[in-house]
Design a protein around this motif. Structure first.
Motif, PDB file in Angstrom:
ATOM      1  N   ALA A   1      38.056  56.861  35.914  1.00 16.64           N
ATOM      2  CA  ALA A   1      37.343  57.157  34.672  1.00 16.64           C
ATOM      3  C   ALA A   1      38.277  57.885  33.713  1.00 16.64           C
ATOM      4  O   ALA A   1      38.374  57.546  32.525  1.00 16.64           O
ATOM      5  CB  ALA A   1      36.096  57.988  34.950  1.00 16.64           C
TER       6      ALA A   1
ATOM      7  N   CYS B   1      37.400  58.394  30.128  1.00 16.81           N
ATOM      8  CA  CYS B   1      35.994  58.772  30.351  1.00 16.81           C
ATOM      9  C   CYS B   1      35.945  59.877  31.405  1.00 16.81           C
ATOM     10  O   CYS B   1      36.964  60.372  31.851  1.00 16.81           O
ATOM     11  CB  CYS B   1      35.193  57.576  30.846  1.00 16.81           C
TER      12      CYS B   1
ATOM     13  N   ARG C   1      31.339  54.711  31.558  1.00 21.18           N
ATOM     14  CA  ARG C   1      31.171  56.147  31.750  1.00 21.18           C
ATOM     15  C   ARG C   1      30.186  56.340  32.895  1.00 21.18           C
ATOM     16  O   ARG C   1      28.971  56.284  32.692  1.00 21.18           O
ATOM     17  CB  ARG C   1      30.630  56.796  30.467  1.00 21.18           C
TER      18      ARG C   1
ATOM     19  N   ASN D   1      40.743  55.865  31.966  1.00 22.15           N
ATOM     20  CA  ASN D   1      40.124  55.082  30.898  1.00 22.15           C
ATOM     21  C   ASN D   1      39.528  55.978  29.803  1.00 22.15           C
ATOM     22  O   ASN D   1      38.745  55.519  28.976  1.00 22.15           O
ATOM     23  CB  ASN D   1      39.033  54.178  31.480  1.00 22.15           C
TER      24      ASN D   1
ATOM     25  N   ASP E   1      33.708  48.693  28.196  1.00 21.98           N
ATOM     26  CA  ASP E   1      34.386  49.972  27.972  1.00 21.98           C
ATOM     27  C   ASP E   1      33.500  50.965  27.221  1.00 21.98           C
ATOM     28  O   ASP E   1      32.929  50.642  26.174  1.00 21.98           O
ATOM     29  CB  ASP E   1      35.691  49.749  27.206  1.00 21.98           C
ATOM     30  N   GLY E   2      33.408  52.143  27.801  1.00 20.01           N
ATOM     31  CA  GLY E   2      32.673  53.224  27.152  1.00 20.01           C
ATOM     32  C   GLY E   2      31.174  53.189  27.352  1.00 20.01           C
ATOM     33  O   GLY E   2      30.460  54.112  26.941  1.00 20.01           O
TER      34      GLY E   2
ATOM     35  N   LYS F   1      27.630  53.649  29.048  1.00 20.59           N
ATOM     36  CA  LYS F   1      27.118  54.605  30.032  1.00 20.59           C
ATOM     37  C   LYS F   1      26.492  53.863  31.217  1.00 20.59           C
ATOM     38  O   LYS F   1      25.514  53.133  31.068  1.00 20.59           O
ATOM     39  CB  LYS F   1      26.093  55.542  29.406  1.00 20.59           C
TER      40      LYS F   1
END
Lengths: 337, 337, 337
Positions: free
Chosen positions: C227, C232, C203, C230, C170-171, C173
């Motif tokens: 995205a 993002c 992301r 979530n 999660d999160g 890149k």
């Protein structure tokens, strides 16, 4: 970790142990020594016997064969390190071998010569690259040699000579005779026949029409060394009568002459002049009641006459059947490392 | 040792026993009657259904199928004895059959006609050569007849007529109707449909556009003899109304006219005039609530209309499924000899 | 009954459960959850990895795969309803799907685009037709997306980040970078990479040379929606430095620009100008110690340099191996419905 690339990498006792195990499995075919294991069979050339016998063999031992025969041949592989792969090759052989190693417990490779440049083909690059990069044992299913055929042949010889009370292979005169074929064929089985005869203590004679048909020096030298170690000598002959005289085994095979490799047209004219190298009753009469064999497929009445091939002395079907049994023994030996 | 080459080699009770066994296995698919056994499936022509159903069937009985489909066709085989094999043929069929017999417990063969010379194709040489030389039972997976399809069809008919309380097959009017197709197809399924209908006591009618579309005399005569033994007669008709009248089974199939075999261009013009032989609701209305089937693949709205094919009376999917079950029964019967 | 056509049809927890199961089976490969069951693997395009991994995976779970790879492609199938099938199509997809459903418990389909008309290829007709007509679950083995590759990739990421104590996805890149390739390739893996990154809370950044290389809106929108859910956002970038900056995952893939679909000559000139999109050490230095991967086959030193590909941060072999494990989990999940 050992591969099964060539019989020259293995000792005679190790090979004999495989043959003995194969004979035990011929009597009792089912087992579990490959239980839960998989062998990938990568066929870059067609196959009937090899494919069927490996597939069934794996299965009879509780394992499983996955047959990979890329239609139109494998996508082009790169063999060199460090290359910018912007040409034909879609994948480096390193990746192909590494990934198959993640899925399978063993990899069989069939990759015939390309018949353009023998100095290139003799490197046996595909087989050797798989052996280099794979993390699992690799088996030669015929490239420029055919070691599975070698073991099947020796097994058939031993079975028959024992049955007939003719004793061990040591010292027996083994004749590998070139025979005619309309096409210039691979030397793999010829290279193999010579090497295994020498390794198992026989007295190998290579009979071929001319100097041009002598096999690659690598195999001549390997067979000579092994013959000498066993107190024998390798003979190269172009004299049919002398070569057949007293032979106890006659192995027939055709191949193209290496000096014409990739430029086959002039070789064809030479080859056509030697149709009389056919194995026939007249020649067999000069032998010491020799056994006869051939790796199949075999052109009847071109390489061997019907009368000889269909005689009691021909062990070609036994040899073909033994492919199944020796390959099971090879897979077992590799899996138990 | 018995092969499964044609239903004409087997008695009706023996075939019925296979169908009964197939129905038992349809209810309970897994078994061990092929435990440790292998069937080689030699496909000289492509296959989806046959290949899948034999492969799965062998597996469900504890056995194993090896699928051999030589890309670009088999290497050319020699069929004659005593020939000097310096032409195209690389191997005598004798060796191919004998070696496969060493590896496998059964051999399935698919070999379609070459469509050049019917007098040659009607010899069914590849299938018969395997049956002659193999040391294990041989199964016809469609050559110039298709006996596996026959059993699957009879099984589907019996299942449905029983379910619907319509009784046994004996005496039921069985219509084999030619239908249009853009290409001149194999007569195998047509030959088979006629023979099995007669063998199982039905009243066979062959409906086709003209004399030219009548099937080979061998199958007409076989079906006539069997029909007569069962107290029926074979009818050949070119009259759509008469043929459909009172039919209880309609089997649709297209095929090329034998007199034009190998010279198909003029036949195409004739064939194109008979698109109205399509099985449609209007024709079906003339029948006695007939069941309809086809061996698949089937061109919708060319051979059978959607309305008929998607109706409750169509048993084509059942027949296709039954291929799996009857082939298991055939393999079981051959393995237990 | 659920198919496995696209990950967008499944919830993240359901997909995570499959990955977790795959990890359990990676540790302990054999099982019986497919005992007596068969999956038909229909390959309308060649395959090495997919075919091998599905085949072995089914087997390791007690099941059996039947590989169907019609040589020269499938016979032409009809997809429309109600058509008079007097053209090329020999069979309606309805029959192919229905009959395979009678023989098998699951059907895998590989069907690449035809690369002539994207508006046609984007319908994913073969896969969707099988899903519509089959009576058993259908698995996408790569068409215009490649969901099995997605799960294998996520699994490899999770394994490595966990091992290295770098936490959950999660999160993070996620950079999907276009790279050069001499040919205009399928967008399937690119579409898939973007969607799965978004679905699993990463992301996603899509880096490509120009607007023309942006993926189909369907996948951009799907990934954007996921995205956003979530927390993002999806970024599309043509700026190499910005895209690599702080990336924690770099996924490399080449594809042809959709506006030139079917008319590839002018696209080739554009593509050739962007060879510098190669993943190399210089670019990797801008990332946050990113993991690198590729779906294989991969042209070394064209898409990724040797130095990067052979580095510790490359998880491509793990991802390839994981194909075996996730596909077992997928088959298990579908079989247990």
């Amino acid at each position: 970790m050992k591969h099964f690339l060539n019989t020259s990498d293995w000792s005679r006792p190790d090979l004999q142990a495989m043959i003995d195990d194969a004979r035990a499995m011929k009597a009792s075919p089912l087992g579990d020594s490959l239980q839960g294991k998989t062998i990938a069979l990568l066929f870059l050339n067609n196959s009937l016997r090899t494919r069927t016998s490996f597939d069934i063999g794996a299965r009879q031992l509780g394992g499983y064969a996955v047959v990979l025969s890329p239609s139109g041949g494998m996508w082009p592989l790169e063999f060199e390190d460090g290359v910018v792969m912007d040409g034909e090759a879609e994948e480096h052989v390193k990746e192909a071998a590494k990934v198959l190693s993640r899925y399978c417990d063993m990899i069989g490779v069939r990759a015939f010569p390309k018949f353009v440049d023998w100095s290139e083909d003799r490197k046996d690059r595909i087989l050797n690259a798989f052996a280099t990069y794979a993390d699992v044992p690799v088996v030669n299913m015929e490239t420029i040699t055919h070691p599975c055929q070698e073991l099947a042949h020796v097994m058939a010889l031993q079975e028959r000579f024992e049955r007939d009370g003719r004793g061990a292979l040591d010292g027996k005169k083994f004749l590998l005779t070139w025979t005619y074929h309309p096409k210039p064929l691979n030397t793999a089985v010829a290279n193999s026949a010579l090497m295994i005869a020498a390794k198992f203590g026989m007295r190998p004679t290579l009979l071929c029409p001319t100097e041009d048909y002598v096999l690659d020096a690598r195999y001549i030298e390997q067979a000579s060394r092994d013959a000498e170690e066993n107190g024998c000598a390798l003979t190269v002959s172009h004299d049919i009568d002398a070569a057949y005289d007293g032979a106890e085994i006659v192995y027939a095979k055709s191949w193209g002459a290496l000096p014409f490799f990739g430029d086959w047209a002039p070789e064809k004219d030479i080859r056509d002049r030697f149709r009389h190298f056919i194995v026939d009753e007249e020649k067999m009469a000069k032998t010491d009641n020799a056994l006869v064999s051939h790796c199949l497929p075999m052109r009847r009445n071109v390489k061997i006459t019907d009368a000889v091939f269909d005689s009691e002395n021909c062990i070609a079907y036994e040899e073909a059947e033994n492919r199944l049994h020796v390959q099971k023994a090879i897979m077992k030996a590799l899996a138990s490392q």
